[in-house]
Scaffold this active site. Structure first.
Site: not given
Ligand SMILES: *Cc1c(COP(=O)(O)O)cnc(C)c1O
Length: 412
Positions: A129, A200, A225-226, A371
């Site tokens: 990500f 992560d 939030y997921k 997805r």
């Molecule tokens: C959703 C997600 C994030 C989100 O990062 P924020 O800083 O909370 O906006 C980061 N890393 C991964 C792998 C994600 O899926």
């Protein structure tokens, strides 16, 4: 694996026997919508609205400043951390809820580099990500002699894992493909090379059981939030293994991580324990909303959630794998799969838009992945069957070719 697709009647029977079916009433979802995007933004728990209203109207509106003590606001990053801990297989005292995943990664990676003086390489996957990579770039630009090195895939870790590596940052579940990595095995290999392991868990928390302590993980970060349904922009969490807490130091040394924040001393002195990873005043609205969603999660058994997630994703794959132009990208093996299915299609973007127009919400990740997230607390077998039927109809009819499905919004 090729399973004979179930009929809609068989799905109705599975729903009638589903031990998680009653959780659907805990969520507010628009009538008739099939929501397959809970891996991006989880649904709204019914109780969240009342909890947020109480926070605003009573704790803030009536009680004002007293609420920092009386309503437990000040301790909330710790209280919520302790409530998230069981979802992560973490003993108490190693988790706080604060800030965002990006900011928390900045803090734990900075701490990891300080714990490995003389080593400067940070390994991360090229397909990670991107915010994770951007943060590694930011941290390594500040730490002298450190640098980011990109892995083509976690499989290739051993090629690059030498005595120069300080830390490895990996996503437990890949946000695009839904591939699940072997957390204990990889953690062991990284530590055997003398490096620290940072996971992560954004795409695995509340999607499947996680064992941070038993896997010997050094640090972890994740968002709420997921799958956790904390609400848009709800606070993230960070985990630091007990054995590092006495020596780990992070550079966002704000007053909430100070040993005596209300002594207002000019010099920084970190709190003992996980509190030293806090920085500043938490957003109470976000923290309160997360608390409400944890009320729901505390009633759910994660092993049951995982079993249904695998059944739903198996069902979806069996229904769509033969469709024209579709390639299933997510690994078929259960032990290598998170709770989403990624399908490759050369025109994935308009196909997803055409599905959304039919009330089936998935999303699209460039260049060509559709997805679909599967959230067992509020998704039924029959809805998954119907979603697959809609996808088949969209592809067969070619309705995705319509010009209105080809315009892109700011958020995909
Ligand atoms: C959703 C997600 C994030 C989100 O990062 P924020 O800083 O909370 O906006 C980061 N890393 C991964 C792998 C994600 O899926």
């Amino acid at each position: 694996m090729s399973v004979h697709p179930l009929t809609r009647e068989e799905c109705l029977a599975l729903d009638a026997a589903d031990p998680l079916a009653h959780f659907r009433a805990e969520f507010t979802l628009p009538e008739g919508l099939i929501y397959l995007d809970g891996n991006s933004l989880g649904a709204l728990p019914v109780r969240t609205s009342a909890r947020v209203r109480e926070l605003v109207e009573v704790e803030w509106g009536q009680e004002l400043i007293k609420s920092w003590n009386d309503a437990g606001w000040f301790r909330l990053p710790h209280t919520l951390g302790a409530r998230v801990a069981p979802l992560l297989g973490a003993a108490p005292g190693q988790l706080v809820v604060c800030d965002t995943t990006s900011v928390n990664l900045f803090k734990v990676l900075s701490a990891a580099l300080r714990l490995r003086p003389g080593r400067g390489t940070v390994l991360a996957e090229r397909a990670a990500f991107p915010t994770d990579l951007y943060i590694v770039e930011g941290v390594t630009s500040l730490a002298k002699g450190s640098r980011l090195e990109l892995l083509d895939h976690a499989d290739r870790l051993d090629d690059l894992l030498d005595e120069g590596v300080a830390a490895v940052v990996l996503s437990h579940v890949d946000y695009r493909t839904g591939e699940l990595l072997d957390m204990p095995g990889i953690t062991r290999r990284v530590q055997a090379a003398g490096a620290l392991m940072i996971w992560d868990v954004c795409h695995s928390v509340a999607a499947l059981p996680i064992e941070l302590d038993a896997s010997g993980v050094d640090f972890a970060v994740g968002c709420t939030y997921k799958y956790l349904n904390g609400g848009p922009g709800s606070p993230a969490f960070l985990y630091v293994a007990e054995r590092h807490l006495a020596t780990a130091a992070q550079p966002l040394s704000g007053w909430f991580g100070h040993a005596r924040p209300f002594a207002f001393e000019p010099g920084y002195e970190p709190l003992d324990g996980i509190g030293r990873f806090l920085t500043s005043s938490p957003s109470m609205l976000g923290q309160a909303a997360l608390g409400a969603s944890l009320d729901v999660w505390e009633k759910a058994d994660l092993a049951t959630v995982r079993a249904k997630s695998l059944a739903l994703t198996d069902l979806f794959v069996s229904l769509v794998e033969q469709l024209d132009g579709i390639e299933v990208v997510t690994p078929r093996e259960h032990e290598r799969r998170g709770s989403q299915i990624a399908l490759r299609h050369s025109d994935g973007y308009p196909v997803v838009q055409a599905l959304i127009a039919r009330g089936v919400v998935g999303d699209f990740r460039a260049p060509d992945l559709m997805r679909f997230g599967f959230t067992p607390l509020y998704l039924s077998y029959t809805e998954v069957w119907d979603a697959a039927r809609h996808l088949a109809e969209v592809l067969e009819s070619g309705e995705w070719r319509d010009e209105r499905f080809n315009r892109r919004g700011e958020v995909t």
